[in-house]
Design a protein around this motif. Structure first.
Motif, mmCIF file in Angstrom:
data_model
loop_
_atom_site.group_PDB
_atom_site.id
_atom_site.type_symbol
_atom_site.label_atom_id
_atom_site.label_comp_id
_atom_site.label_asym_id
_atom_site.label_seq_id
_atom_site.Cartn_x
_atom_site.Cartn_y
_atom_site.Cartn_z
ATOM 1 N N LYS A 38 45.697 42.264 45.128
ATOM 2 C CA LYS A 38 44.216 42.411 45.721
ATOM 3 C C LYS A 38 43.666 44.026 46.130
ATOM 4 O O LYS A 38 42.484 44.208 46.371
ATOM 5 C CB LYS A 38 44.405 41.843 47.430
ATOM 6 N N THR A 39 44.670 44.813 45.460
ATOM 7 C CA THR A 39 44.076 46.262 45.905
ATOM 8 C C THR A 39 44.297 47.021 44.818
ATOM 9 O O THR A 39 43.543 48.244 45.075
ATOM 10 C CB THR A 39 45.327 46.783 46.920
ATOM 11 N N ASN A 40 44.336 46.461 43.582
ATOM 12 C CA ASN A 40 44.353 47.446 42.432
ATOM 13 C C ASN A 40 43.281 47.029 41.374
ATOM 14 O O ASN A 40 43.236 47.511 40.185
ATOM 15 C CB ASN A 40 45.661 47.404 41.493
ATOM 16 N N HIS A 41 42.147 46.540 41.948
ATOM 17 C CA HIS A 41 41.123 46.072 40.944
ATOM 18 C C HIS A 41 40.333 47.309 40.300
ATOM 19 O O HIS A 41 40.148 47.330 39.170
ATOM 20 C CB HIS A 41 40.015 45.149 41.741
ATOM 21 N N ARG A 42 39.977 48.204 40.963
ATOM 22 C CA ARG A 42 39.296 49.460 40.628
ATOM 23 C C ARG A 42 40.361 50.430 39.543
ATOM 24 O O ARG A 42 39.692 50.758 38.720
ATOM 25 C CB ARG A 42 38.777 50.277 41.803
ATOM 26 N N GLU A 43 41.510 50.365 40.115
ATOM 27 C CA GLU A 43 42.322 50.900 39.198
ATOM 28 C C GLU A 43 42.537 50.515 37.799
ATOM 29 O O GLU A 43 42.468 51.307 36.894
ATOM 30 C CB GLU A 43 43.902 51.204 39.778
ATOM 31 N N LEU A 44 42.514 49.140 37.509
ATOM 32 C CA LEU A 44 42.621 48.411 36.666
ATOM 33 C C LEU A 44 41.152 48.387 35.864
ATOM 34 O O LEU A 44 41.433 48.634 34.349
ATOM 35 C CB LEU A 44 43.073 46.739 36.824
ATOM 36 N N LEU A 70 40.019 35.224 39.236
ATOM 37 C CA LEU A 70 38.638 35.078 39.336
ATOM 38 C C LEU A 70 37.810 36.578 40.105
ATOM 39 O O LEU A 70 36.994 36.950 39.730
ATOM 40 C CB LEU A 70 38.164 33.780 40.201
ATOM 41 N N ASN A 71 38.753 36.875 41.228
ATOM 42 C CA ASN A 71 38.163 37.987 42.084
ATOM 43 C C ASN A 71 38.628 39.385 40.952
ATOM 44 O O ASN A 71 37.501 40.119 41.401
ATOM 45 C CB ASN A 71 38.955 38.088 43.284
ATOM 46 N N PHE A 72 39.411 39.400 40.334
ATOM 47 C CA PHE A 72 39.334 40.606 39.431
ATOM 48 C C PHE A 72 38.088 40.725 38.230
ATOM 49 O O PHE A 72 37.568 41.382 38.105
ATOM 50 C CB PHE A 72 40.699 40.642 38.702
ATOM 51 N N LEU A 73 37.822 39.370 37.803
ATOM 52 C CA LEU A 73 36.879 39.206 36.767
ATOM 53 C C LEU A 73 35.638 39.762 37.328
ATOM 54 O O LEU A 73 34.702 40.191 36.788
ATOM 55 C CB LEU A 73 36.866 37.888 36.468
ATOM 56 N N LYS A 74 35.311 39.290 38.613
ATOM 57 C CA LYS A 74 34.058 39.845 39.503
ATOM 58 C C LYS A 74 34.156 41.345 39.591
ATOM 59 O O LYS A 74 33.025 42.021 39.212
ATOM 60 C CB LYS A 74 34.273 39.253 40.785
ATOM 61 N N ALA A 75 35.099 42.047 39.699
ATOM 62 C CA ALA A 75 35.276 43.481 39.922
ATOM 63 C C ALA A 75 34.954 44.091 38.496
ATOM 64 O O ALA A 75 34.246 45.125 38.277
ATOM 65 C CB ALA A 75 36.694 43.797 40.501
ATOM 66 N N LEU A 76 35.654 43.367 37.567
ATOM 67 C CA LEU A 76 35.512 43.962 36.037
ATOM 68 C C LEU A 76 34.015 43.655 35.633
ATOM 69 O O LEU A 76 33.490 44.678 34.785
ATOM 70 C CB LEU A 76 36.077 43.018 35.168
ATOM 71 N N GLU A 77 33.343 42.718 36.172
ATOM 72 C CA GLU A 77 31.756 42.523 35.829
ATOM 73 C C GLU A 77 31.011 43.519 36.297
ATOM 74 O O GLU A 77 30.086 44.119 35.683
ATOM 75 C CB GLU A 77 31.497 41.210 36.244
ATOM 76 N N ALA A 78 31.324 44.171 37.680
ATOM 77 C CA ALA A 78 30.819 45.016 38.417
ATOM 78 C C ALA A 78 30.987 46.452 37.753
ATOM 79 O O ALA A 78 30.183 47.316 37.877
ATOM 80 C CB ALA A 78 30.818 44.945 39.890
ATOM 81 N N GLU A 79 32.096 46.784 37.334
ATOM 82 C CA GLU A 79 32.597 48.130 36.885
ATOM 83 C C GLU A 79 33.310 47.826 35.429
ATOM 84 O O GLU A 79 34.399 48.250 35.352
ATOM 85 C CB GLU A 79 33.666 48.711 37.766
ATOM 86 N N PRO A 80 32.649 47.454 34.484
ATOM 87 C CA PRO A 80 33.133 47.540 33.174
ATOM 88 C C PRO A 80 33.413 48.745 32.271
ATOM 89 O O PRO A 80 32.536 49.795 32.678
ATOM 90 C CB PRO A 80 31.999 46.609 32.336
ATOM 91 N N PRO A 81 34.477 49.039 31.563
ATOM 92 C CA PRO A 81 34.519 50.170 31.036
ATOM 93 C C PRO A 81 33.594 50.257 29.856
ATOM 94 O O PRO A 81 32.822 49.397 29.343
ATOM 95 C CB PRO A 81 35.998 49.841 30.236
ATOM 96 N N ASN A 115 29.187 38.533 29.377
ATOM 97 C CA ASN A 115 29.266 40.278 29.604
ATOM 98 C C ASN A 115 29.738 40.977 28.524
ATOM 99 O O ASN A 115 30.018 42.117 28.657
ATOM 100 C CB ASN A 115 30.667 40.382 30.786
ATOM 101 N N GLY A 116 29.588 40.485 27.193
ATOM 102 C CA GLY A 116 29.750 41.367 25.946
ATOM 103 C C GLY A 116 31.119 41.725 25.521
ATOM 104 O O GLY A 116 31.473 42.738 25.155
ATOM 105 N N TRP A 117 32.062 41.124 26.066
ATOM 106 C CA TRP A 117 33.480 41.207 25.597
ATOM 107 C C TRP A 117 33.950 40.435 24.445
ATOM 108 O O TRP A 117 33.611 39.248 24.306
ATOM 109 C CB TRP A 117 34.463 40.840 26.838
ATOM 110 N N PRO A 118 34.552 41.152 23.513
ATOM 111 C CA PRO A 118 34.887 40.306 22.162
ATOM 112 C C PRO A 118 36.211 39.430 22.749
ATOM 113 O O PRO A 118 36.994 39.621 23.785
ATOM 114 C CB PRO A 118 35.396 41.467 21.293
#
Length: 200
Positions: A38-44, A70-81, A115-118
């Motif tokens: 729950k706490t490492n989304h931004r780090e990942l 699901l929650n991590f994918l939301k974070a990844l969508e908001a902060e993609p590399p 989201n444009g991920w291969p």
């Protein structure tokens, strides 16, 4: 050679079957590993861009993705590399039929498309709660070896496996297992068959 990161999306990641499957993957090829919490989304989210391949290992939950993932994918969508690695999926379910995983795989593929991920390789494992502790472990290990090789070499493909048992025998064995498991925790078979199990 590319770099591979395995992310465990199981709600009980440190003690999960997904972690065991990830371990078998890492026996086949070099990869880094992290649990999603729950706490490492931004780090990942900040980390994944350094890899060429991202493998999500997780169990089927209610015919879909577990909320942890699901929650991590939301974070990844908001902060993609800036550089998006190829996403591969290693999913297991407690059903005998590996095809029960199809909808969850389609959800992952849709996320990648939108989201444009291969999107890379897929391994669907049936009887995932049991197969590693049976004589059929070699089937799961062999499929993971093929899956890992495809990710490592960038020759993406889809794989699947399950225990080669009649459904009636699988149901009988799984019922006996969960009934005995319930007894160890003072829960009867009748209690487990109700919707109020969490209230007992």
């Amino acid at each position: 050679m590319g770099r591979i990161l395995i992310l465990n999306g199981s709600p009980r990641a440190p003690k999960s079957n997904s972690k065991r499957y990830a371990g078998l993957f890492m026996d086949c090829c070099k990869a880094d590993y992290c649990d999603i919490t729950k706490t490492n989304h931004r780090e990942l989210c900040a980390k994944v861009g350094a890899y060429t391949d991202l493998v999500f290992a997780f169990p089927l939950y209610a015919d879909g993705l577990p909320v942890t993932l699901l929650n991590f994918l939301k974070a990844l969508e908001a902060e993609p590399p800036q550089q998006k690695p190829t996403v591969s999926v290693l999913i297991n379910c407690g059903f005998l039929e590996y095809a029960q995983n199809h909808t969850a795989v389609e959800m992952m593929a849709l996320f990648c498309k939108q989201n444009g991920w291969p999107f890379g390789s897929v391994l669907e494992i049936g009887s995932g709660e049991a197969i590693l502790d049976t004589p059929f472990r070699f089937l799961a290990a062999g499929s993971i070896k093929k899956f890992a090789k495809s990710v490592k070499e960038g020759r993406y493909a889809s794989f699947h496996t399950t225990m080669p048992l009649p459904k009636s025998l699988f149901l009988k064995a799984s019922t006996a297992y969960w009934t005995e498991y319930g007894k160890k925790h003072n829960i009867s078979k009748e209690q487990m068959q109700t919707m109020q199990i969490e209230q007992t």
